[in-house]
Design an enzyme around this catalytic site. Structure first.
Site, PDB file in Angstrom:
ATOM      1  N   ASN A 160      45.699 -42.986 -56.134  1.00 11.81           N
ATOM      2  CA  ASN A 160      44.592 -43.366 -57.017  1.00 11.81           C
ATOM      3  C   ASN A 160      44.946 -42.855 -58.406  1.00 11.81           C
ATOM      4  OD1 ASN A 160      42.219 -43.833 -58.393  1.00 11.81           O
ATOM      5  ND2 ASN A 160      40.889 -42.780 -56.940  1.00 11.81           N
ATOM      6  N   ARG A 171      44.662 -47.724 -54.934  1.00 14.28           N
ATOM      7  CA  ARG A 171      43.310 -48.124 -55.326  1.00 14.28           C
ATOM      8  C   ARG A 171      43.393 -48.790 -56.701  1.00 14.28           C
ATOM      9  NH1 ARG A 171      39.346 -45.955 -58.789  1.00 14.28           N
ATOM     10  NH2 ARG A 171      37.223 -46.629 -58.271  1.00 14.28           N
ATOM     11  N   HIS A 179      32.736 -49.141 -56.231  1.00 16.84           N
ATOM     12  CA  HIS A 179      32.667 -48.336 -54.991  1.00 16.84           C
ATOM     13  C   HIS A 179      32.778 -49.234 -53.758  1.00 16.84           C
ATOM     14  CE1 HIS A 179      30.072 -45.395 -57.545  1.00 16.84           C
ATOM     15  NE2 HIS A 179      31.338 -44.981 -57.527  1.00 16.84           N
ATOM     16  N   HIS A 196      25.524 -44.739 -52.168  1.00 14.45           N
ATOM     17  CA  HIS A 196      26.703 -43.951 -52.547  1.00 14.45           C
ATOM     18  C   HIS A 196      26.280 -43.131 -53.768  1.00 14.45           C
ATOM     19  CE1 HIS A 196      31.189 -43.450 -53.193  1.00 14.45           C
ATOM     20  NE2 HIS A 196      30.697 -43.064 -54.360  1.00 14.45           N
ATOM     21  N   LEU A 197      25.945 -41.870 -53.525  1.00 16.36           N
ATOM     22  CA  LEU A 197      25.348 -41.041 -54.575  1.00 16.36           C
ATOM     23  C   LEU A 197      26.250 -39.869 -54.912  1.00 16.36           C
ATOM     24  CD1 LEU A 197      21.676 -40.893 -53.193  1.00 16.36           C
ATOM     25  CD2 LEU A 197      22.743 -42.658 -54.635  1.00 16.36           C
ATOM     26  N   GLY A 198      26.638 -39.808 -56.177  1.00 14.03           N
ATOM     27  CA  GLY A 198      27.480 -38.727 -56.650  1.00 14.03           C
ATOM     28  C   GLY A 198      27.449 -38.703 -58.160  1.00 14.03           C
ATOM     29  N   ASN A 199      28.516 -38.200 -58.778  1.00 15.81           N
ATOM     30  CA  ASN A 199      28.591 -38.236 -60.232  1.00 15.81           C
ATOM     31  C   ASN A 199      28.579 -39.682 -60.719  1.00 15.81           C
ATOM     32  OD1 ASN A 199      30.359 -37.952 -63.004  1.00 15.81           O
ATOM     33  ND2 ASN A 199      29.086 -36.155 -62.565  1.00 15.81           N
ATOM     34  N   GLY A 200      29.199 -40.571 -59.933  1.00 15.15           N
ATOM     35  CA  GLY A 200      29.034 -42.012 -60.090  1.00 15.15           C
ATOM     36  C   GLY A 200      28.262 -42.504 -58.875  1.00 15.15           C
ATOM     37  N   ARG A 248      26.349 -41.199 -66.928  1.00 13.33           N
ATOM     38  CA  ARG A 248      26.082 -42.598 -67.255  1.00 13.33           C
ATOM     39  C   ARG A 248      24.577 -42.864 -67.227  1.00 13.33           C
ATOM     40  NH1 ARG A 248      30.387 -44.600 -62.936  1.00 13.33           N
ATOM     41  NH2 ARG A 248      32.332 -44.267 -64.079  1.00 13.33           N
ATOM     42  N   GLY A 279      24.980 -37.689 -51.769  1.00  9.66           N
ATOM     43  CA  GLY A 279      24.410 -38.279 -50.563  1.00  9.66           C
ATOM     44  C   GLY A 279      24.714 -37.470 -49.318  1.00  9.66           C
ATOM     45  N   GLU A 280      25.918 -36.904 -49.250  1.00  9.59           N
ATOM     46  CA  GLU A 280      26.335 -36.140 -48.069  1.00  9.59           C
ATOM     47  C   GLU A 280      25.843 -34.700 -48.089  1.00  9.59           C
ATOM     48  OE1 GLU A 280      30.606 -36.509 -47.848  1.00  9.59           O
ATOM     49  OE2 GLU A 280      30.488 -38.667 -48.237  1.00  9.59           O
ATOM     50  N   ASN A 281      25.626 -34.155 -49.293  1.00  7.97           N
ATOM     51  CA  ASN A 281      25.350 -32.720 -49.411  1.00  7.97           C
ATOM     52  C   ASN A 281      24.054 -32.395 -50.137  1.00  7.97           C
ATOM     53  OD1 ASN A 281      28.034 -31.593 -48.370  1.00  7.97           O
ATOM     54  ND2 ASN A 281      28.714 -33.045 -49.927  1.00  7.97           N
ATOM     55  N   GLU A 324      37.244 -43.589 -48.303  1.00  4.56           N
ATOM     56  CA  GLU A 324      37.893 -44.718 -48.977  1.00  4.56           C
ATOM     57  C   GLU A 324      39.399 -44.723 -48.711  1.00  4.56           C
ATOM     58  OE1 GLU A 324      36.101 -45.246 -53.146  1.00  4.56           O
ATOM     59  OE2 GLU A 324      35.439 -43.248 -52.531  1.00  4.56           O
TER      60      GLU A 324
END
Length: 397
Positions: A7, A91, A180, A206-210, A239, A332-334, A383
């Site tokens: 990536n 990617r 994503h 899909h929740l994170g910095n992006g 963003r 989302g995971e944490n 991914e």
């Protein structure tokens, strides 16, 4: 089989060497400060070993050489020879409308990626640099491009067309693409496996910095929150997300700023970072601040969960109902508090959380109550595994 997943960013390069069949990661790491002074961080999950080195990396070619060097290093490596690496998966951010699936990289593929640079001006050039660096350093190895936009190409026109004159779509391919996609695709496949059926109405968060949301029906994307670029949708780390375009005109005219300056503001200086008063774009810092009574941190978190909840409601309507709600990626995971805030008020859709289950972090689990009509999952995304699996399939054709 061993697949090297790459990536490449403009000044960085992430990598994983993995088994596409088992998902085992032999080694992973990051080359950063490419073009400046160069730094390599290399990890071997099986042993817990971590190596950090300062290395000259004037270009991505030297970064790839550094990666291959550490992978075969007698002390820190995981393979005896580069020959043990069967193929390389890359990617690639933007495939435009040309790519609905991954493809073997040849001259035509590279030209198509170049043609999409106007749509992905920050990422596609870097992705190409990574591809060409690998071709230089690893001649003859099969190389595969996996596009972040490909999963979303099943959207119907009513979802991807903007209500602007035809000429901009016909001549410039201006439409909703979404991103994503590799993550959303992994979740769609994993949900079908976990639920034992594919005929599901799924909303993936899909929740994170992006951050982006995706409405999925029968395993295919029906709509997604990001658009022509990754700025649209919910507020993110830095963003802004969805903003009335009049705001852009107003700031330009009032503060004598160029369009590029305003877009830098919307991409790099907005989101929860701006709402927190510039404290942080890290949700952990925001949660700590909110607990200490910082009202701006509270607003940032409330705004984020509110906007995610609005998209869930909209996509449930678009899908004609909801069977599964998924949370994935870093927050989302944490982020139990964020998940709870998003689900609070969605009881009318049949969403009911189990607070004890939701308090856990970072693992694959159902967090909905037994009597919830909607199954709510936390599923760590992968991914790299999707990229490795596509690379294996295409390189063996």
């Amino acid at each position: 089989m061993k697949i090297l997943v790459i990536n490449a960013g403009s000044s960085s390069l992430k990598y994983q060497l993995m088994d596409p069949d088992t998902g085992d990661v032999f080694a992973k790491g990051l080359c950063e400060r490419i073009g400046i002074d160069g730094r390599l961080t290399h990890k071997v999950p099986a042993t817990g070993k971590k190596v950090e080195k300062d290395l000259p990396m004037p270009t991505h070619s030297e970064a790839i050489e550094a990666v291959l060097g550490i992978l075969v290093d007698p002390e820190n490596g995981v393979v005896a020879s580069v020959d043990e690496i069967d193929a390389v998966g890359h990617r690639v951010l933007h495939g435009g409308s040309k790519f609905t699936a991954s493809c073997l990289i040849d001259d035509a593929c590279k030209q198509a990626i170049r043609d999409c640079i106007p749509l992905g001006p920050l990422h596609n050039p870097a992705n190409l640099m990574g591809i060409e660096a690998c071709q230089t350093v690893m001649p003859g190895k099969p190389q595969v491009a996996v596009f972040d936009t490909a999963f979303h190409m099943t959207m119907p026109p009513k979802a991807y067309r903007y209500a602007i004159p035809d000429e901009y779509y016909d001549n410039d391919s201006i439409r909703r693409y979404g991103f994503h996609g590799t993550s959303h695709r992994y979740i769609a496949q994993r949900v079908a496996e976990l639920m034992g059926r594919s005929d599901l109405r799924v909303i993936n968060c899909h929740l994170g910095n992006g951050s982006s949301l995706c409405a999925i029906k029968d395993g295919q994307c029906q709509d997604t929150s990001m658009g022509l670029g990754p700025l649209a949708g919910v507020p993110m780390g830095t963003r802004a997300g969805d903003v009335d375009t009049t705001v852009v005109q107003y700031i330009m005219n009032t503060y004598n700023k160029s369009i590029d300056e305003v877009f830098t503001l919307l991409n790099k200086k907005s989101g929860v970072y701006a709402l927190s008063g510039g404290l942080s774009s890290d949700f952990r810092d925001l949660e700590a601040g909110a607990k200490d009574g910082n009202e701006k941190c509270k607003l940032a978190l409330e705004k984020f969960s509110y906007e995610v909840k609005k998209y869930v409601g909209a996509y449930a309507a678009a899908l004609g109902g909801l069977d599964v709600l998924v949370f994935t990626a870093g927050v989302g995971e944490n982020g139990p508090a964020t998940r709870a805030a998003v689900c609070d008020g969605l009881e009318f859709l049949g969403v009911k959380l189990d607070p004890e289950k939701n308090a856990q972090r970072g693992k694959e689990m159902i967090i909905s109550a037994p009597d919830s009509k909607v199954t709510v999952w936390v599923i760590p995304t992968n991914e790299e595994l999707v990229i490795a699996q596509d690379t294996k399939a295409l390189s063996q054709q």
